[in-house]
Design a protein around this motif. Structure first.
Motif, PDB file in Angstrom:
ATOM      1  N   UNK A 250      36.762 -32.764 -24.550  1.00 41.78           N
ATOM      2  CA  UNK A 250      35.866 -33.769 -25.118  1.00 41.78           C
ATOM      3  C   UNK A 250      34.531 -33.136 -25.501  1.00 41.78           C
ATOM      4  N   UNK A 251      33.962 -33.626 -26.604  1.00 43.94           N
ATOM      5  CA  UNK A 251      32.670 -33.143 -27.096  1.00 43.94           C
ATOM      6  C   UNK A 251      31.871 -34.325 -27.639  1.00 43.94           C
ATOM      7  N   UNK A 252      30.646 -34.456 -27.188  1.00 42.46           N
ATOM      8  CA  UNK A 252      29.731 -35.404 -27.807  1.00 42.46           C
ATOM      9  C   UNK A 252      29.323 -34.865 -29.171  1.00 42.46           C
ATOM     10  N   UNK A 253      29.273 -35.740 -30.153  1.00 43.33           N
ATOM     11  CA  UNK A 253      28.886 -35.308 -31.499  1.00 43.33           C
ATOM     12  C   UNK A 253      27.448 -34.794 -31.504  1.00 43.33           C
TER      13      UNK A 253
ATOM     14  N   UNK B  79      30.977 -34.114 -15.275  1.00 46.14           N
ATOM     15  CA  UNK B  79      32.150 -33.230 -15.136  1.00 46.14           C
ATOM     16  C   UNK B  79      32.519 -32.686 -16.519  1.00 46.14           C
ATOM     17  N   UNK B  80      32.486 -31.394 -16.632  1.00 47.12           N
ATOM     18  CA  UNK B  80      32.830 -30.770 -17.922  1.00 47.12           C
ATOM     19  C   UNK B  80      34.332 -30.686 -18.143  1.00 47.12           C
ATOM     20  N   UNK B  81      35.134 -31.186 -17.218  1.00 39.99           N
ATOM     21  CA  UNK B  81      36.583 -31.176 -17.363  1.00 39.99           C
ATOM     22  C   UNK B  81      37.113 -32.490 -17.917  1.00 39.99           C
ATOM     23  N   UNK B  82      36.491 -33.597 -17.546  1.00 36.47           N
ATOM     24  CA  UNK B  82      36.918 -34.876 -18.093  1.00 36.47           C
ATOM     25  C   UNK B  82      35.828 -35.549 -18.913  1.00 36.47           C
ATOM     26  N   UNK B  83      34.651 -34.910 -18.985  1.00 37.33           N
ATOM     27  CA  UNK B  83      33.573 -35.400 -19.817  1.00 37.33           C
ATOM     28  C   UNK B  83      33.268 -34.410 -20.922  1.00 37.33           C
ATOM     29  N   UNK B  84      32.067 -34.505 -21.472  1.00 33.94           N
ATOM     30  CA  UNK B  84      31.669 -33.584 -22.535  1.00 33.94           C
ATOM     31  C   UNK B  84      31.591 -32.170 -21.998  1.00 33.94           C
ATOM     32  N   UNK B  85      32.115 -31.256 -22.746  1.00 37.58           N
ATOM     33  CA  UNK B  85      32.144 -29.863 -22.306  1.00 37.58           C
ATOM     34  C   UNK B  85      30.737 -29.296 -22.185  1.00 37.58           C
ATOM     35  N   UNK B  86      29.796 -29.779 -22.999  1.00 40.66           N
ATOM     36  CA  UNK B  86      28.437 -29.224 -23.001  1.00 40.66           C
ATOM     37  C   UNK B  86      27.535 -29.875 -21.947  1.00 40.66           C
ATOM     38  N   UNK B  87      27.543 -31.211 -21.889  1.00 40.60           N
ATOM     39  CA  UNK B  87      26.621 -31.889 -20.970  1.00 40.60           C
ATOM     40  C   UNK B  87      27.314 -32.488 -19.752  1.00 40.60           C
TER      41      UNK B  87
END
Length: 623
Positions: free
Chosen positions: A185-188, A159-167
């Motif tokens: 949220x964004x994974x580094x 879910x790009x809404x509560x998880x990483x926006x990219x993956x």
């Protein structure tokens, strides 16, 4: 120095910390974290603690003094919901911290754009945070997670809404960043430019970050050296151009006399000077703020200003030859139009000077007065600009009133430019000595006449000098002149019993000149409450208010026999017909002594009642 720290989220925690005036903000945050923990027994992580002063958040890398923080000031403490500078440790079961963390389920990111369902979720979470007891209550071991409207909070779903926006993945929380602006949220590892270490301080995603080269940050000053205004020619000019007064508009108009009044202005002494032409206009001595001749083609001129505008001008003090107006090409810059390009004509202001001469108007050859003392009196002012040719008669600065002159003759002749001009011979006819004579200089000293300057620039300079405890720059006088009423004037005031209270109020204040006294009397004290003008055909009611007779008649006709100011019954004043033909003769006598032209324009002239013990005319001030 000591400063106070105050935390108010859900409860109030007060603490006091010691900081250096030149210390770092980061050290102050560490001291505040420790002091708040000791005062409340709760945890205040330094990585989440922000200090606010004067509406600004104190940034790391700045000094305390750069925010103008002083001893005993109060800083507001705030805890950020997302930690950027260091990873968040999961709270243990015996943790006494009451502040929400991402693991508690009370914090969740909100990616943009938001739908209606997202907005409802935000409101639900805000209410949940508001209802959570922050201070004085132990945190619940099990916190109810807030569901996501898109994936219902399932850990294994993308879910790009509560998880990483990219993956869309929700793993690797220790290497997940949250934008300080939008909260997503964004994974580094998923960033366009992947990073391996957690950034220090605030972090913003690519949609919220601003270019530091175009943003004014912290205490940085705006660079105006490359602006459009800085590239204009006026940016390098050193001339003041009148401090902005050259293009200002008149803010005050003389109400003591009309604009066509002939003769000396009551309250203005010979030798009085003003810094700017606009101030001369306000005094009534010379009304046009730019033109040198005050008059029209149908009425005689009443005043002129000698400013050395034409090469034919000749000044001999008691006499001078004045050149009329016109002949210059004013289609471009009027300041640089210094060459005559056409013949002058006996029209407009030139004709008004001819009408002031005691002779028939001749627009071909001119004329000469049989008796020049029968010519109309004209007020003459000299500007500092004539000092180039006649410094012995010019003021050192500004514009000076030099008294009354009369026209002896006027004629037409060819000027230095080869074009015809109209010339006028003026001769002085004033009972007061000229200001350049020893007698005139003594009068200026005795009356305390100084350069009048009430421009905004002068007021700022005086205020700055007062704050510094210094005397403002400018001419100083050894003696301060005070307006002292003569016995004859005091007798006239005593006879005006109806306005006893008004005259008592006027007597409580000392005035530096007759002009200031008249200005207060005409513009404030004797201003009609209905027409808001200097009272004409004055009628004084039994309650002590002075109103124009026509204005009072209109008020009585519309609202009844009551005072328009205090609503008192004024039936004793009589009917409207009586009021229309009645004036306060004692007040008229005083105003006629102060202003000789007062009442000359009335259709019904006031009659003299009985033998007055006060003089009808005479000097108001004991010279």
């Amino acid at each position: 120095m000591q400063v106070k720290v105050k935390f108010t989220a859900g409860g109030i925690v007060n603490a006091v910390i010691d900081v250096e005036h030149t210390g770092d903000v980061k050290n102050a945050r560490k001291a505040a974290s420790k002091a708040l923990e000791e005062a409340s027994g709760k945890k205040f992580p330094v990585s989440r603690l922000a200090l606010i002063y004067g509406g600004k958040q104190l940034a790391d890398g700045m000094k305390i003094h750069e925010y103008s923080i002083k001893h005993n000031d109060t800083l507001l403490a705030h805890l950020k919901a997302i930690v950027l500078s260091e990873p968040i440790e999961s709270p243990s079961s015996d943790d006494t911290s009451v502040f929400p963390t991402p693991e508690s389920g009370l914090i969740s990111p909100f990616p943009v754009p938001l739908t209606n369902g997202d907005a409802e979720m935000m409101e639900t979470m805000a209410n949940k945070l508001a209802s959570t007891e922050v201070l004085g209550t132990e945190k619940s071991e099990e916190a109810e997670p807030l569901p996501c409207n898109h994936c219902d909070g399932k850990i294994d779903s993308k879910c790009k809404f509560c998880g990483c926006v990219y993956c869309g993945e929700k793993d690797d929380e220790e290497k997940t960043l949250a934008c300080d602006e939008c909260g997503r949220f964004y994974h580094m590892r998923c960033l366009p430019d992947p990073i391996t270490e957690l950034p220090q301080g605030d972090w913003y995603c690519e949609y919220c970050v601003n270019d530091p080269n175009i943003v004014i940050s912290g205490e940085t000053r705006l660079d105006l050296s490359n602006t459009r205004k800085a590239k204009m020619p006026s940016a390098t000019q050193t001339k003041n151009w009148g401090g902005g007064m050259a293009c200002a508009s008149a803010s005050k108009t003389c109400t003591i006399v009309g604009k066509d009044y002939i003769g000396a202005i009551p309250g203005v002494h010979v030798g009085q000077s003003w810094r700017y032409r606009l101030q001369v206009t306000a005094s009534g001595v010379h009304r046009p703020p730019v033109g040198g001749i005050a008059g029209s083609s149908t009425k005689p001129a009443v005043s002129i200003v000698l400013a050395g505008g034409y090469p034919e001008d000749e000044d001999r003090g008691e006499e001078f030859t004045y050149t009329g107006s016109g002949g210059y090409d004013l289609s471009g810059n009027k300041r640089t139009a210094k060459e005559q390009t056409s013949d002058q004509e006996l029209t407009r202001q030139n004709r008004s000077l001819a009408l002031a001469c005691a002779a028939e108007v001749d627009d071909v050859n001119g004329a000469e007065a049989a008796d020049w003392r029968l010519s109309s009196a004209i007020r003459v002012c000299r500007s500092y600009k004539i000092a180039k040719k006649h410094p012995e008669y010019a003021p050192s600065e500004g514009v000076r009133y030099d008294g009354l002159y009369r026209i002896v003759k006027y004629w037409r002749q060819k000027g230095e430019s080869g074009h015809y001009v109209w010339r006028y011979l003026f001769r002085r006819d004033d009972p007061n000595p000229a200001p350049w004579t020893p007698e005139g200089k003594a009068n200026i000293e005795r009356w305390g006449l100084t350069l009048f300057d009430e421009s905004p620039q002068a007021k700022l300079e005086k205020a700055a000098a007062k704050r510094k405890g210094k005397e403002p720059s400018g001419p100083k006088t050894k003696k301060v002149y005070t307006c002292t009423p003569s016995p004859e004037y005091l007798e006239m005031v005593r006879l005006d019993a109806a306005n006893k209270r008004m005259w008592a109020t006027m007597a409580e204040t000392s005035y530096e000149s007759v002009g200031k006294y008249l200005e207060t009397l005409c513009d404030n004290t004797l201003q009609c409450p209905i027409c808001q003008e200097f009272v004409q055909q004055p009628v004084t009611t039994s309650c002590g208010h002075t109103i124009c007779s026509p204005c009072l008649c209109k008020g009585m006709k519309q609202y009844g026999v009551i005072c328009p100011i205090c609503r008192s019954d004024i039936a004793d004043i009589g009917s409207i017909e009586v009021v229309r033909s009645t004036v306060n003769q004692d007040l008229v006598t005083i105003l006629k002594a102060l202003i000789p032209s007062y009442g000359n324009g009335w259709l019904t002239k006031p009659t003299t009642i009985g033998i007055q013990r006060a003089l009808r005319t005479g000097k108001v001030v004991e010279d």
